[in-house]
Scaffold this active site. Structure first.
Site, PDB file in Angstrom:
ATOM      1  N   ASP A  20      23.474 -36.444  -6.254  1.00 55.38           N
ATOM      2  CA  ASP A  20      22.896 -37.701  -5.979  1.00 55.38           C
ATOM      3  C   ASP A  20      23.553 -38.350  -4.730  1.00 55.38           C
ATOM      4  OD1 ASP A  20      21.691 -37.391  -8.335  1.00 55.38           O
ATOM      5  OD2 ASP A  20      22.786 -38.865  -9.641  1.00 55.38           O
ATOM      6  N   LYS A  80      15.680 -36.808 -11.121  1.00 53.66           N
ATOM      7  CA  LYS A  80      16.090 -36.959 -12.446  1.00 53.66           C
ATOM      8  C   LYS A  80      16.114 -38.500 -12.549  1.00 53.66           C
ATOM      9  CE  LYS A  80      21.266 -37.018 -11.276  1.00 53.66           C
ATOM     10  NZ  LYS A  80      21.492 -38.164 -12.031  1.00 53.66           N
ATOM     11  N   CYS A 113      27.277 -40.413 -13.423  1.00 57.85           N
ATOM     12  CA  CYS A 113      26.621 -39.198 -13.223  1.00 57.85           C
ATOM     13  C   CYS A 113      27.568 -37.909 -13.073  1.00 57.85           C
ATOM     14  CB  CYS A 113      25.918 -39.291 -11.976  1.00 57.85           C
ATOM     15  SG  CYS A 113      24.792 -40.333 -11.995  1.00 57.85           S
TER      16      CYS A 113
END
Length: 139
Positions: A20, A80, A113
């Site tokens: 990310d 995601k 995350c």
């Protein structure tokens, strides 16, 4: 929960996960340029050693693409909408790597995350190596 242990990294048994590192985080994440630079070094090393690389993007429609300076142009990005990278698409990628034992993990956000991905990988019996210099969060 699986036993937690850290083993040696092997070229044939490791993969690099990049989590990310996207445009919308650029101004909000502490030390973002440094994090991306360290992650890019890991990426270049993985390429030289021919280690599989998996890249995720959290809700790319809202948070934008992976930053270009990371050097992932042309690579497949796994989209995601949950904290963990262990979504169905990534799990399918892992299944295609039958010798995988160790994951090298870089990215953001550390408290969400990175932590969720680490816990999920440990639960599945993988060794996880979180690269501290290549992880950060907003606070």
């Amino acid at each position: 929960m699986a036993a937690i242990r850290v083993g040696k990294l092997g070229i044939e048994t490791s993969a690099l996960f990049l989590c990310d590192m996207q445009e919308k985080f650029r101004q909000r994440v502490a030390f973002f340029p440094e994090i991306v630079s360290f992650a890019d070094r890991m990426l270049q090393g993985a390429r030289i050693l021919d280690i599989p690389i998996l890249v995720s993007e959290q809700y790319p429609k809202g948070l934008g693409p992976t930053v270009p300076e990371l050097g992932t142009s042309g690579m497949r990005k796994i989209s995601k909408t949950c904290f963990t990278m262990m979504c169905p698409d990534l799990e399918r990628e892992i299944e295609s790597l039958p010798r995988l034992k160790s994951v090298i993990l870089c990215g953001i956000e550390t408290q969400a995350c990175i932590m969720s991905t680490t816990l999920d990988l440990l639960e599945k019996g993988f060794e996880v190596h979180v690269i501290a210099d290549a992880c950060s969060s907003r606070r």
